[in-house]
Design an enzyme around this catalytic site. Structure first.
Site, PDB file in Angstrom:
ATOM      1  N   ASP A 105       0.734  -0.988  -0.037  1.00  9.65           N
ATOM      2  CA  ASP A 105      -0.038   0.017   0.033  1.00  9.65           C
ATOM      3  C   ASP A 105       0.806   1.213  -0.175  1.00  9.65           C
ATOM      4  OD1 ASP A 105       0.862   0.315   2.525  1.00  9.65           O
ATOM      5  OD2 ASP A 105      -0.941  -0.130   3.496  1.00  9.65           O
ATOM      6  N   ASP A 278      -7.849  -7.828   1.996  1.00 12.25           N
ATOM      7  CA  ASP A 278      -6.633  -8.067   3.019  1.00 12.25           C
ATOM      8  C   ASP A 278      -7.225  -7.532   4.652  1.00 12.25           C
ATOM      9  OD1 ASP A 278      -5.091  -5.256   4.396  1.00 12.25           O
ATOM     10  OD2 ASP A 278      -6.218  -4.874   2.477  1.00 12.25           O
ATOM     11  N   CYS A 316     -10.526 -29.460   9.461  1.00 14.95           N
ATOM     12  CA  CYS A 316      -9.671 -28.338   8.812  1.00 14.95           C
ATOM     13  C   CYS A 316      -8.151 -28.954   8.515  1.00 14.95           C
ATOM     14  CB  CYS A 316      -9.293 -27.395   9.805  1.00 14.95           C
ATOM     15  SG  CYS A 316      -8.054 -25.979   9.494  1.00 14.95           S
ATOM     16  N   CYS A 318      -5.370 -27.346   8.009  1.00 21.29           N
ATOM     17  CA  CYS A 318      -4.151 -26.600   8.240  1.00 21.29           C
ATOM     18  C   CYS A 318      -3.154 -27.707   9.168  1.00 21.29           C
ATOM     19  CB  CYS A 318      -4.312 -25.473   9.128  1.00 21.29           C
ATOM     20  SG  CYS A 318      -4.933 -25.927  10.748  1.00 21.29           S
ATOM     21  N   CYS A 321      -4.334 -28.222  12.927  1.00 20.13           N
ATOM     22  CA  CYS A 321      -5.578 -29.079  12.995  1.00 20.13           C
ATOM     23  C   CYS A 321      -5.089 -30.725  12.604  1.00 20.13           C
ATOM     24  CB  CYS A 321      -6.626 -28.599  12.342  1.00 20.13           C
ATOM     25  SG  CYS A 321      -7.273 -27.001  13.064  1.00 20.13           S
ATOM     26  N   HIS A 348      -3.554 -21.744  11.867  1.00 24.74           N
ATOM     27  CA  HIS A 348      -4.995 -22.096  11.646  1.00 24.74           C
ATOM     28  C   HIS A 348      -5.992 -21.072  11.021  1.00 24.74           C
ATOM     29  CE1 HIS A 348      -8.913 -23.839  12.152  1.00 24.74           C
ATOM     30  NE2 HIS A 348      -9.369 -22.354  12.553  1.00 24.74           N
TER      31      HIS A 348
END
Length: 384
Positions: A105, A278, A316, A318, A321, A348
């Protein structure tokens, strides 16, 4: 599971947005944004790496959660370590060891919100550093100098973000200045391997949002940020502003809703034609022990999880998990103030948001995004 996007074709322009389809149920958009460092599938959520790092994550972790693009912050990197040092290191990709797309940005939001005693003039903004109080002066040309030195794939124009609430007259002045600064950014921006996005402003005023969208669309930027939302206004007002301005942005350019990314806002934004998001919610909340799930948030510090030997979220994929780290163990780490707690919950939360967007894209592909979004929103997906 989604197929990975193909690499950019030889001889193709470095930046190209393909609108692949719109959902017949909702009009939500499915696309591909081609950049020098890879292809970004949209709609997408972008993890925030303010100071050239996504907090508690290594680049390897980011690859594991399947992040395709991350953000860095121009204001913060100008302040520390300095854009010339990053340039000397070979640019932001080399400096932080990330070989996929990056968006920076312009630093405008931070100049107006973090910096002390800012003095806004037509040529730029004088402000004091939030770190040591030193004086600095940002102009559109200076912002472009910094962003081009950093070398991200996508740079944002320097804009004036009017605070909420602001009256119509003040917001009009800020919007017109943003448009003049956008022209100056276009003139100062010369890197062919870096895209430049304009930023739509106009506060919470329908007429100004439409005027800003029209004015910036005529400047023919590679893409368009939508700034000045999620700054304290009720969510329904933000959604109304999106509905008003979207018809005036080019259909063949990506649309980026800046600083917005709670799960409900991701769904509501996509419903209204947003392609990119974002937000720091995912990482900031993780460091405080708040985990995101399809059925709401879990505050893992709570005593209810002291003997809960199940993962954060069943199903999940990830690392946290699938490896079997339990709510009880993570609660222990949080109470003991161990660094691993922030790492595990951040992994996660980021994978949760990125997987949510994978499912969003699949639902658009199958023309059922309206049903998909309704089920999650009515089911209590986390709202900020």
């Amino acid at each position: 599971m989604e197929e990975r996007p193909m690499a950019k074709e030889a001889g193709a322009p470095p930046f190209r947005f393909e609108l692949l389809k719109t959902c017949r149920q909702t009009g939500a958009r499915l696309g591909l944004l081609h950049t020098p460092h890879g292809v970004i599938e949209t709609p997408c959520y972008m993890p925030v790496g303010t100071q050239a790092t996504v907090k508690a994550m290594t680049p390897r972790d980011l690859l594991d959660v399947r992040a395709n693009i991350i953000l860095a912050n121009t204001y913060h990197l100008y302040m520390r370590p300095g854009h010339r040092l990053v340039e000397e290191a070979g640019g932001l990709h080399t400096f932080m060891r990330w070989d996929r797309p990056i968006l920076t940005d312009s630093g405008g939001f931070q100049v107006f919100s973090l910096a002390k005693m800012n003095d806004i003039r037509e040529d730029g903004v004088e402000f004091r550093s939030h770190i040591d109080g030193s004086r600095h002066f940002f102009t559109p040309e200076k912002a472009m100098e910094i962003e081009q030195a950093l070398g991200a794939d996508i740079a944002m124009c320097f804009d004036e973000c009017a605070p909420f609430p602001s009256d119509h007259a003040y917001t009009l002045r800020a919007m017109n200045r943003t448009h003049r600064w956008a022209e100056r950014c276009r003139e100062a921006h010369v890197r062919p391997d870096q895209a430049l996005f304009g930023i739509v402003q106009g506060g919470m005023y329908r007429d100004l949002r439409i005027e800003s969208a029209r004015t910036l669309a005529a400047m023919d930027f590679t893409g368009y940020g939508i700034g000045g939302l999620s700054v304290g206004e009720p969510k329904h007002v933000m959604y109304e502003m999106l509905e008003e301005l979207m018809p005036y942005l080019p259909e063949d350019k990506p649309r980026y809703l800046m600083g917005v990314g709670s799960p409900d806002c991701l769904l509501e934004g996509v419903l209204r034609g947003v392609d990119m998001f974002d937000c720091v919610l995912q990482t900031r909340s993780a460091r405080n022990g708040l985990a995101l799930t399809r059925t709401g948030r879990r505050v893992l510090r709570n005593a209810a999880y002291a003997r809960d030997f199940t993962p954060i979220e069943e199903g999940c994929d990830c690392y946290t998990c699938r490896t079997g780290f339990t709510r009880a163990y993570i609660r222990h780490l949080l109470k003991a103030e161990e660094i691993l707690a922030a790492q595990l919950v951040t992994i996660h939360n980021l994978r949760f948001s990125l997987r949510l967007m994978e499912d969003v894209r699949q639902a658009i592909r199958e023309d059922r995004f309206g049903d998909f979004a309704r089920e999650l929103l009515e089911g209590g997906i986390y709202t900020q």
